[in-house]
Design a protein around this motif. Structure first.
Motif: not given
Ligand code: SF4
Ligand code: SF4
Ligand code: SF4
Ligand code: SF4
Lengths: 200, 746
Positions: B1-2, B118-119, B125-127, B594-595
């Motif tokens: 990811m960026s 999980m959170a 793994n997210s943005e 992935q997330m």
């Protein structure tokens, strides 16, 4: 009854008879509102004894089946209990229409000659004579109208009911009870006959 | 990811009974020590008061850009948190844990801790998503069809200040209504024949400065996407191009094929007519003395025998009676569909003397003898002496343009798209199996209305009878082509009053779609979502599965390279493409293979000696998650071993997640989505059906791993199934306990 009863329709589904009923029978103006739900016939205590019952009778009127309607036993079996009228979801005066049709039938000579007529005669004799229906005399007259042997058989068939009614005080032995003002009754009946006659 | 630099913080809510049921110190330890979130804060409420202020200050100052709020369901308090800058991630420990599990219990605590794990994995793994494009787009509306629906739509849109172009194929506005005048009552007291008001409506439209009317015009072709539909308008004089934000198709209906009415005597006499022909006679003042109106009951040719036919029959019968109170009118029906306010209208006709006759029409002869099996008299009775026999007909939707010779290809495409549930083209390039139902004869003749230049074909997808496909409960105006809406009888049979109301609904949706597209936001159901699928082309195998499976035709293939290309504003962000991609190379910034894999892996799997199974529940966030929340609100006890991950749509579930879970040691997997099939309730139309199809292949995977097939199950859950969802999870838990633990457990 003002307008004359229309001729027998030459075809089915002729609305002439239905329109005549609408205009000439009490409650007939609302008969077309019947949605054939069957609540009336389902509620009718005499339903199983009737050939058609009120629901079907109304459909027959709408189909123009004049003969079949006027000679139907439904008109004579109705006891005027008013259950149908109370329950009809469309507010139709079912009892009034059935009674009205019975009157038409009687006048036009469709009234049955058999048992229905004998019972009616017995009933009418007691009511007009005493101002009351006598629980012994009406059935007795009715039973024996079909002959002596038949009268004995029917009386014996109903003996048990009679005894129970005696025990419950619903029937008595001795002179028939009458209303106080028999003369008044006679006058009322005479007046009613006069009105009927004037109507034609 | 960026290069997104994550600054997460955990906000542990202690209110709503959470503190009394769980050990908050332990949860804080899990979040910080175990999952490595730098900081955790606590408050009695983060949705309001001091707690909220703290949260807001943290995010506005930029100290925190990922707030992991541990507390209530993401479905509540959403408004408060939406205002915050940065990404908000919710760990649901209230509805799903505290309210469904016994307090202060070891297993309850484990469940809450896993939800936090999980959170945290989700945050890692997210943005936050960013808008895909910021170019200004068109806010002009195209309305196709100049009948009641189209005119109403144009007027309604104009009233909001929207610029409208109205295209009508014929030379005049007004459609069917312009030929007639009296209509079924559409306003209180719902009795009496009313004027249809079409002349006024046409005048309003013609005088409206916001509306440009093109008659004698059809659509040559349409390309692009919401906000940028580029449309060719063709008329006798030539053609022109224009750009629209969204499109309303209000093409109405046409007569059904009268050849299908021959068994009812049609053609034997000039006085056996359809209701449409009879309407003309009434308009001409040609009133019969006796009439039978047959409400066409034939299930074969009119499987959708509609309430409109019934209302038209009542209307025409009443019109005769009003013109001539001595007329004899019979309405013959098998099913009288005078629903809703039409009951008053029905009574009015009865009072006027119309006789309603329940029965089956056996035959209609050339001399107008109608033989009816009268159900109420129980006999076959001939009806004679009639002046006219009227047969009501169905409304055939104009979902195709019958004026244009249908290209062979066009017909096939509509045919293939008729059933939303058609089997998928499989990844190995196998042919789709033949559809199970055999209504292939139902192909709508004619060319496409909009002639969409979409990879998925030029037509708007339709249902079996040719009516435009839509989610009939939640999004009735929606078509399966984003930004294109239908209203009026092209959508379902309806009366003038209903069509007018329908137009209002479609206009609201169309305007919303233009405006949302203008801001690069998704339309419903993920209203306002900025995320969109990105394609990692480096490993894409050009398998085309994403282009085929997208329920909304949002993805094209690049004509040169064959790689998938997204038309972003067509996309509803369902993730079905992501679930379909065999190499998992499609991802959203805040939702990706992935997330979810990491979320699955983050759950602590007890070792086999603990005898505590783990059940992964991947539940659709449109219906199953709300149902689960409701189960919590009703305090229904739910299996203590389940771990729930909300998914955008069951269609977004990839086989990779199932495999990850099994390898990780989960003992069972339950997928919960909306109803699929012809009467689907899937919010993304096909997602749930796709998932069923994909999961039917899971059996082989399980067998190759030497595991029982029952370990993976798919269930359909509606939003109201709060009891069922609890029962299903509990009985699935029992099944899994019966099977024993996953042999792959470490
Ligand atoms: S009034 Fe006559 S028809 Fe009506 S329920 Fe009573 S007996 Fe039957
Ligand atoms: S109850 Fe009333 S509406 Fe129903 S069948 Fe009898 S008369 Fe008709
Ligand atoms: S499948 Fe869903 S997320 Fe993917 S492109 Fe189509 S609408 Fe968008
Ligand atoms: S992105 Fe995935 S599904 Fe789409 S073509 Fe490439 S490999 Fe196939």
């Amino acid at each position: 009854m003002t307008a004359p009863l229309p001729e027998v329709a030459s075809r089915k589904y002729d609305l002439t008879f239905a329109r005549w009923v609408r205009d000439n029978v009490e409650g007939g103006d609302k008969m077309n509102m019947c949605m054939q739900c069957g609540t009336c016939s389902g509620s009718c205590p005499i339903g199983p004894e009737m050939d058609n019952g009120p629901r079907k009778t109304f459909m027959m009127v709408r189909a123009g089946m004049r003969e079949e309607v006027l000679s139907s036993s439904t008109l004579w079996n109705c006891t005027s209990c008013y259950r149908c009228t109370v329950r009809c979801p469309r507010g139709i005066k079912v009892t009034a229409i059935i009674q009205g049709l019975a009157q038409v039938a009687a006048k036009e000579g469709y009234a049955p000659k058999g048992e229905n007529a004998s019972f009616a005669n017995a009933f009418w004799w007691s009511a007009s004579t005493f101002g009351k229906t006598d629980e012994r005399l009406v059935p007795t007259l009715y039973y024996f109208s079909a002959g002596f042997m038949e009268g004995i058989r029917k009386s014996l068939d109903n003996l048990k009911i009679a005894i129970n009614m005696l025990k419950a005080g619903r029937m008595h032995i001795g002179m028939p009870h009458t209303i106080k003002d028999k003369k008044g009754l006679k006058a009322i009946l005479a007046k009613a006959a006069e009105i009927e006659k004037a109507k034609g | 990811m960026s290069e997104f630099e994550r600054k997460p913080c955990v906000y542990l809510c202690e209110g709503c009974g959470i503190k009394d049921a769980l050990d908050i110190d332990d949860l804080e330890r899990v979040a910080t020590m175990e999952m490595g979130v730098p900081e955790a804060k606590r408050s009695d409420s983060f949705c309001a008061g001091d707690g909220y202020e703290t949260l807001k200050k943290d995010m506005e100052s930029g100290d925190v850009n990922q707030a992991i709020i541990v507390g209530c369901s993401p479905r509540v308090m959403a408004e408060q948190f939406r205002e915050l800058p940065g990404q908000v991630i919710r760990a649901n420990i209230r509805e799903q844990v505290v309210w469904t599990q016994p307090p202060n219990d070891e297993d309850t605590q484990m469940m809450a801790a896993d939800n936090i794990r999980m959170a945290a994995a989700q945050a890692q793994n997210s943005e936050p998503p960013q808008a895909y494009w910021d170019a200004a787009s068109s806010l002009k509306l195209l309305v196709v069809g100049g009948g009641v629906s189209g005119l109403s739509a144009a007027r309604e849109a104009s009233k909001t200040g929207c610029e409208v172009v109205l295209v009508e194929k014929s030379d005049a506005l007004g459609g069917w209504a312009a030929k007639w005048s009296k209509t079924i009552p559409g306003a209180a007291p719902y009795t009496g024949l009313q004027e249809n008001g079409i002349a006024d409506l046409i005048k309003e439209v013609e005088e409206d400065k916001n509306i440009t009317v093109h008659t004698n015009t059809i659509i040559g072709q349409t390309e692009g996407m919401p906000g940028k539909f580029t449309t060719q308008l063709v008329n006798g004089k030539g053609d022109s191009w224009d750009v629209f934000g969204s499109i309303i198709v209000a093409t109405g209906w046409r007569e059904m094929d009268t050849a299908k009415l021959e068994h009812l005597g049609y053609g034997k006499s000039d006085d056996i007519v359809t209701d449409i022909q009879f309407e003309q006679r009434l308009a001409d003042g040609n009133i019969p003395k006796t009439a039978a109106i047959i409400i066409n009951p034939d299930k074969e040719i009119q499987p959708f025998s509609s309430g409109v036919s019934t209302k038209v029959a009542i209307k025409q019968a009443l019109q005769i009676m009003q013109a001539d109170p001595d007329a004899m009118v019979y309405v013959i029906y098998e099913e009288l569909r005078a629903h809703g306010t039409a009951e008053s209208f029905y009574r009015e006709a009865q009072e006027a003397g119309v006789v309603f006759q329940k029965g089956e029409v056996k035959s209609v002869d050339g001399d107008l003898t109608v033989t009816v099996h009268d159900d109420l008299l129980g006999a076959n009775i001939p009806m004679t002496g009639l002046d006219v026999v009227v047969i009501t007909t169905g409304m055939i939707p104009n979902s195709t343009n019958i004026d244009i010779e249908a290209a062979e290809k066009g017909e096939d495409q509509l045919k293939d798209d008729i059933r939303p549930n058609l089997p998928l083209i499989t990844i190995n390039g196998e042919e789709p199996e033949a559809a199970s139902d055999d209504d292939d004869g139902d192909v709508m003749p004619g060319g496409p209305i909009l002639n969409l230049q979409y990879r998925q074909g030029p037509h708007i997808p339709v249902l079996a009878n040719g009516f435009a496909d839509s989610h009939y409960i939640c999004f009735p105006y929606e078509t399966r082509r984003t930004g294109i809406y239908t209203c009026g009888p092209v959508r379902r049979p309806m009366t003038i009053a209903e069509a007018k109301e329908d137009a209002q609904g479609a206009v609201l949706k169309a305007i919303q779609a233009m405006r949302m597209s203008n801001q690069a936001e998704a339309v419903h159901p993920r209203v306002g979502d900025l995320s969109y699928p990105e394609f990692g082309l480096n490993i894409c195998t050009k398998c085309r599965r994403c282009t085929v499976e997208c329920p909304f035709g949002a993805i094209d293939e690049d004509p040169e390279t064959d790689y998938p290309v997204l038309n972003p504003s067509r996309c509803r962000r369902c993730g079905t493409c992501m679930g379909a991609c065999p190499v998992s190379t499609i991802s959203f910034k805040n939702y990706n293979p992935q997330m979810v894999s990491e979320m699955i892996s983050a759950v602590e799997i007890p070792d086999e000696f603990d005898e505590k199974p783990r059940i992964l529940v991947m539940a659709c966030e449109n219906d199953a998650i709300p149902a689960l929340d409701m189960a919590g609100i009703n305090r229904r006890q739910i299996n203590k071993y389940m771990r729930v991950i909300p998914v955008r749509c069951l269609g977004s579930v990839t086989l990779l997640w199932v495999k990850t879970a099994l390898e990780k040691g989960y003992d069972g997997i339950m997928l919960m989505g909306c109803k699929s099939g012809d009467d689907y309730q899937c919010h993304f139309v096909k997602g749930s059906a796709m998932a069923q199809e994909r999961m039917s292949k899971v059996g082989e995977t399980l067998q190759s791993m030497m595991m029982e097939e029952e370990r993976v199950a798919v269930t359909e859950i509606a939003i109201s199934d709060t009891r069922k969802i609890a029962d299903t999870l509990n009985s699935f838990g029992e099944t899994i306990e019966g099977l024993g633990l996953n042999p792959f457990k470490m």
